[in-house]
Design a protein around this motif. Structure first.
Motif, PDB file in Angstrom:
ATOM      1  N   GLY A 169      -0.393   7.800 -12.726  1.00 26.86           N
ATOM      2  CA  GLY A 169       0.486   6.738 -12.276  1.00 26.86           C
ATOM      3  C   GLY A 169      -0.114   5.770 -11.287  1.00 26.86           C
ATOM      4  N   GLY A 170      -1.428   5.833 -11.107  1.00 26.98           N
ATOM      5  CA  GLY A 170      -2.060   4.934 -10.149  1.00 26.98           C
ATOM      6  C   GLY A 170      -2.587   3.655 -10.754  1.00 26.98           C
ATOM      7  N   ARG A 171      -2.895   3.663 -12.044  1.00 23.17           N
ATOM      8  CA  ARG A 171      -3.343   2.471 -12.775  1.00 23.17           C
ATOM      9  C   ARG A 171      -2.604   2.471 -14.106  1.00 23.17           C
ATOM     10  NH1 ARG A 171      -9.570   2.242 -13.434  1.00 23.17           N
ATOM     11  NH2 ARG A 171      -9.153   0.061 -13.897  1.00 23.17           N
ATOM     12  N   LYS A 172      -1.562   1.687 -14.190  1.00 22.86           N
ATOM     13  CA  LYS A 172      -0.656   1.772 -15.321  1.00 22.86           C
ATOM     14  C   LYS A 172      -1.057   0.895 -16.500  1.00 22.86           C
ATOM     15  CE  LYS A 172       3.180   2.860 -12.219  1.00 22.86           C
ATOM     16  NZ  LYS A 172       4.531   2.479 -11.742  1.00 22.86           N
ATOM     17  N   LEU A 173      -1.928  -0.083 -16.282  1.00 19.42           N
ATOM     18  CA  LEU A 173      -2.233  -1.027 -17.355  1.00 19.42           C
ATOM     19  C   LEU A 173      -3.688  -0.979 -17.818  1.00 19.42           C
ATOM     20  CD1 LEU A 173      -0.253  -4.177 -16.169  1.00 19.42           C
ATOM     21  CD2 LEU A 173       0.435  -2.455 -17.836  1.00 19.42           C
ATOM     22  N   ALA A 174      -4.585  -0.417 -17.029  1.00 21.60           N
ATOM     23  CA  ALA A 174      -6.011  -0.489 -17.357  1.00 21.60           C
ATOM     24  C   ALA A 174      -6.315   0.081 -18.739  1.00 21.60           C
ATOM     25  CB  ALA A 174      -6.832   0.239 -16.290  1.00 21.60           C
ATOM     26  N   GLN A 175      -5.825   1.281 -19.038  1.00 17.47           N
ATOM     27  CA  GLN A 175      -6.117   1.892 -20.330  1.00 17.47           C
ATOM     28  C   GLN A 175      -5.447   1.138 -21.466  1.00 17.47           C
ATOM     29  OE1 GLN A 175      -8.352   4.386 -20.806  1.00 17.47           O
ATOM     30  NE2 GLN A 175      -8.091   3.877 -22.965  1.00 17.47           N
ATOM     31  N   ALA A 178       0.816  -1.216   0.000  1.00 17.27           N
ATOM     32  CA  ALA A 178       0.000   0.000   0.000  1.00 17.27           C
ATOM     33  C   ALA A 178       0.847   1.261   0.000  1.00 17.27           C
ATOM     34  CB  ALA A 178      -0.940   0.004   1.205  1.00 17.27           C
ATOM     35  N   VAL A 179       2.112   1.145   0.386  1.00 11.87           N
ATOM     36  CA  VAL A 179       2.981   2.322   0.415  1.00 11.87           C
ATOM     37  C   VAL A 179       3.176   2.886  -0.987  1.00 11.87           C
ATOM     38  CG1 VAL A 179       5.307   3.144   0.930  1.00 11.87           C
ATOM     39  CG2 VAL A 179       4.169   1.564   2.505  1.00 11.87           C
ATOM     40  N   ASP A 180       3.353   2.013  -1.970  1.00 13.12           N
ATOM     41  CA  ASP A 180       3.641   2.449  -3.341  1.00 13.12           C
ATOM     42  C   ASP A 180       2.513   2.194  -4.329  1.00 13.12           C
ATOM     43  OD1 ASP A 180       6.310   3.267  -2.713  1.00 13.12           O
ATOM     44  OD2 ASP A 180       6.887   1.151  -2.705  1.00 13.12           O
ATOM     45  N   ASN A 181       1.564   1.347  -3.956  1.00 11.89           N
ATOM     46  CA  ASN A 181       0.490   0.985  -4.882  1.00 11.89           C
ATOM     47  C   ASN A 181      -0.858   1.449  -4.341  1.00 11.89           C
ATOM     48  OD1 ASN A 181      -1.387  -0.285  -6.575  1.00 11.89           O
ATOM     49  ND2 ASN A 181      -0.004  -1.988  -6.959  1.00 11.89           N
ATOM     50  N   PRO A 182      -1.489   2.449  -4.970  1.00  9.93           N
ATOM     51  CA  PRO A 182      -2.742   2.987  -4.451  1.00  9.93           C
ATOM     52  C   PRO A 182      -3.897   1.996  -4.486  1.00  9.93           C
ATOM     53  CG  PRO A 182      -2.290   3.881  -6.632  1.00  9.93           C
ATOM     54  CD  PRO A 182      -1.062   3.132  -6.197  1.00  9.93           C
ATOM     55  N   VAL A 183      -3.782   0.928  -5.271  1.00 15.11           N
ATOM     56  CA  VAL A 183      -4.854  -0.066  -5.326  1.00 15.11           C
ATOM     57  C   VAL A 183      -5.076  -0.692  -3.955  1.00 15.11           C
ATOM     58  CG1 VAL A 183      -5.535  -2.284  -6.306  1.00 15.11           C
ATOM     59  CG2 VAL A 183      -4.489  -0.546  -7.770  1.00 15.11           C
ATOM     60  N   PHE A 184      -4.012  -0.798  -3.151  1.00 12.88           N
ATOM     61  CA  PHE A 184      -4.101  -1.429  -1.853  1.00 12.88           C
ATOM     62  C   PHE A 184      -4.358  -0.428  -0.729  1.00 12.88           C
ATOM     63  CE2 PHE A 184      -1.539  -4.272  -4.434  1.00 12.88           C
ATOM     64  CZ  PHE A 184      -2.111  -5.501  -4.169  1.00 12.88           C
ATOM     65  N   ALA A 185      -4.324   0.847  -1.028  1.00 13.05           N
ATOM     66  CA  ALA A 185      -4.355   1.855   0.022  1.00 13.05           C
ATOM     67  C   ALA A 185      -5.667   2.646   0.008  1.00 13.05           C
ATOM     68  CB  ALA A 185      -3.187   2.814  -0.148  1.00 13.05           C
ATOM     69  N   PRO A 186      -6.220   2.929   1.179  1.00  9.21           N
ATOM     70  CA  PRO A 186      -7.450   3.721   1.251  1.00  9.21           C
ATOM     71  C   PRO A 186      -7.152   5.213   1.168  1.00  9.21           C
ATOM     72  CG  PRO A 186      -6.770   3.103   3.450  1.00  9.21           C
ATOM     73  CD  PRO A 186      -5.778   2.468   2.504  1.00  9.21           C
ATOM     74  N   GLY A 187      -8.215   6.019   1.163  1.00 14.05           N
ATOM     75  CA  GLY A 187      -8.065   7.459   1.229  1.00 14.05           C
ATOM     76  C   GLY A 187      -8.287   8.157  -0.098  1.00 14.05           C
ATOM     77  N   PRO A 188      -8.711   9.415  -0.062  1.00 16.00           N
ATOM     78  CA  PRO A 188      -9.006  10.149  -1.301  1.00 16.00           C
ATOM     79  C   PRO A 188      -7.790  10.374  -2.186  1.00 16.00           C
ATOM     80  CG  PRO A 188      -9.146  11.592   0.621  1.00 16.00           C
ATOM     81  CD  PRO A 188      -9.049  10.205   1.140  1.00 16.00           C
ATOM     82  N   ILE A 189      -6.601  10.541  -1.617  1.00 15.58           N
ATOM     83  CA  ILE A 189      -5.413  10.763  -2.433  1.00 15.58           C
ATOM     84  C   ILE A 189      -5.148   9.560  -3.335  1.00 15.58           C
ATOM     85  CG2 ILE A 189      -2.916  11.063  -2.395  1.00 15.58           C
ATOM     86  CD1 ILE A 189      -4.388  13.583  -1.729  1.00 15.58           C
ATOM     87  N   ASN A 190      -5.301   8.366  -2.785  1.00 15.04           N
ATOM     88  CA  ASN A 190      -5.048   7.162  -3.572  1.00 15.04           C
ATOM     89  C   ASN A 190      -6.122   6.953  -4.632  1.00 15.04           C
ATOM     90  OD1 ASN A 190      -2.585   5.896  -2.362  1.00 15.04           O
ATOM     91  ND2 ASN A 190      -3.821   6.087  -0.516  1.00 15.04           N
ATOM     92  N   TYR A 191      -7.378   7.276  -4.310  1.00 15.43           N
ATOM     93  CA  TYR A 191      -8.425   7.164  -5.321  1.00 15.43           C
ATOM     94  C   TYR A 191      -8.276   8.229  -6.396  1.00 15.43           C
ATOM     95  CZ  TYR A 191     -10.967   3.325  -3.318  1.00 15.43           C
ATOM     96  OH  TYR A 191     -11.311   2.066  -2.899  1.00 15.43           O
ATOM     97  N   LEU A 192      -7.702   9.359  -6.032  1.00 14.69           N
ATOM     98  CA  LEU A 192      -7.382  10.373  -7.038  1.00 14.69           C
ATOM     99  C   LEU A 192      -6.312   9.838  -7.984  1.00 14.69           C
ATOM    100  CD1 LEU A 192      -7.856  13.441  -7.806  1.00 14.69           C
ATOM    101  CD2 LEU A 192      -5.766  13.892  -6.516  1.00 14.69           C
ATOM    102  N   ARG A 193      -5.281   9.200  -7.449  1.00  8.47           N
ATOM    103  CA  ARG A 193      -4.207   8.641  -8.277  1.00  8.47           C
ATOM    104  C   ARG A 193      -4.734   7.566  -9.223  1.00  8.47           C
ATOM    105  NH1 ARG A 193       0.441   6.317  -4.842  1.00  8.47           N
ATOM    106  NH2 ARG A 193       1.252   5.927  -6.959  1.00  8.47           N
ATOM    107  N   MET A 194      -5.706   6.782  -8.759  1.00  9.48           N
ATOM    108  CA  MET A 194      -6.251   5.705  -9.599  1.00  9.48           C
ATOM    109  C   MET A 194      -7.273   6.207 -10.605  1.00  9.48           C
ATOM    110  SD  MET A 194      -6.631   2.404  -7.093  1.00  9.48           S
ATOM    111  CE  MET A 194      -7.618   3.229  -5.842  1.00  9.48           C
ATOM    112  N   GLY A 195      -7.668   7.475 -10.501  1.00  7.85           N
ATOM    113  CA  GLY A 195      -8.656   8.014 -11.425  1.00  7.85           C
ATOM    114  C   GLY A 195     -10.082   7.862 -10.952  1.00  7.85           C
ATOM    115  N   GLY A 196     -10.289   7.234  -9.789  1.00  9.36           N
ATOM    116  CA  GLY A 196     -11.641   7.080  -9.268  1.00  9.36           C
ATOM    117  C   GLY A 196     -12.262   8.407  -8.872  1.00  9.36           C
ATOM    118  N   LEU A 197     -11.420   9.364  -8.503  1.00 12.69           N
ATOM    119  CA  LEU A 197     -11.857  10.728  -8.207  1.00 12.69           C
ATOM    120  C   LEU A 197     -11.302  11.671  -9.264  1.00 12.69           C
ATOM    121  CD1 LEU A 197     -11.193  10.980  -4.354  1.00 12.69           C
ATOM    122  CD2 LEU A 197     -13.376  10.511  -5.486  1.00 12.69           C
TER     123      LEU A 197
END
Length: 238
Positions: A217-223, A165-184
């Motif tokens: 940089g939060g989801r590198k393969l989805a697109q 979870a330190v480096d991968n937002p998929v495993f980490a909670p919180g708005p910052i990590n969901y922002l990195r993944m594009g969910g926000l």
């Protein structure tokens, strides 16, 4: 932040939002336009009653107020974990809510989600994540699954998940990590009324979450996977 304080900041020109058993509904003035408002409060568990109430409100908005923007206020602990709801098919009720939101979108309604307190699991998936764009306040708590529960299900030690979870937002909670993944799309701070008006005025470019996740940089393969499927090419390059 409680929903009354939030509403006062979002709608300084006034609102007619009411609460009934943790279900929020009503209308409000955002700039020069009227917005339909639906959501939950009190960390509400989404059972069949609230899922139906939200779906009913969305359909009523489509029927009685064509084109009116819809703001979904999110504060939920996820779907209600009761034998009764499971036996009655809570998954179908939540799917029905998601379909109603999609119907509204196809009928020309701009749909905005705002996580102002807590957003967990299925209650978030069928509300904020179904919106054209989802936003959050800085202090919001967002996660699909806590790391202890994830450890039990995946059989991966919790200590290892904490490391990931330190480096991968998929495993980490919180708005910052969901922002990195594009969910926000954004995390709102400052004048909330101005932020809402800006979001309502933004053009709808379709589902941009995978593109945003790639750019941040939060989801590198989805697109890349999506592009490969659409072009019928190899999913991953060598």
């Amino acid at each position: 932040m409680d929903w009354q304080t939030l509403a006062a900041q979002l709608f300084p020109r006034g609102h007619a939002i009411t609460e009934a058993d943790n279900f929020l509904s009503g209308s409000a003035h955002a700039g020069e336009q009227t917005v339909a408002v639906v959501g939950t409060t009190g960390h509400a568990p989404i059972g069949i009653e609230i899922a139906l109430a939200q779906a009913r409100f969305v359909l009523q908005t489509v029927r009685e107020h064509p084109g009116r923007p819809i703001l979904m206020l999110v504060d939920t602990q996820g779907q209600r974990l009761r034998h009764r709801d499971e036996m009655l098919g809570i998954n179908s009720y939540m799917a029905h809510l998601g379909k109603c939101v999609e119907l509204a979108r196809r009928q020309g309604h701009r749909v905005i989600g705002l996580v102002y307190d807590q957003a967990l699991s299925g209650g978030f998936i069928t509300s904020g994540l179904m919106a054209d764009a989802c936003y959050a306040l800085p202090d919001a708590s967002i996660r699909v699954m806590g790391l202890p529960a994830m450890a039990r299900i995946t059989k991966v030690p919790e200590e290892r998940l904490i490391e990931l979870a330190v480096d991968n937002p998929v495993f980490a909670p919180g708005p910052i990590n969901y922002l990195r993944m594009g969910g926000l799309h954004e995390i709102w701070s400052g004048e909330l009324a101005a932020q809402l008006e800006k979001a309502l005025a933004a053009p709808s470019g379709g589902d941009l979450r995978s593109l945003l996740g790639q750019a941040r940089g939060g989801r590198k393969l989805a697109q890349r996977v999506i592009d490969a499927i659409l072009t019928d090419s190899d999913v991953l390059p060598p």
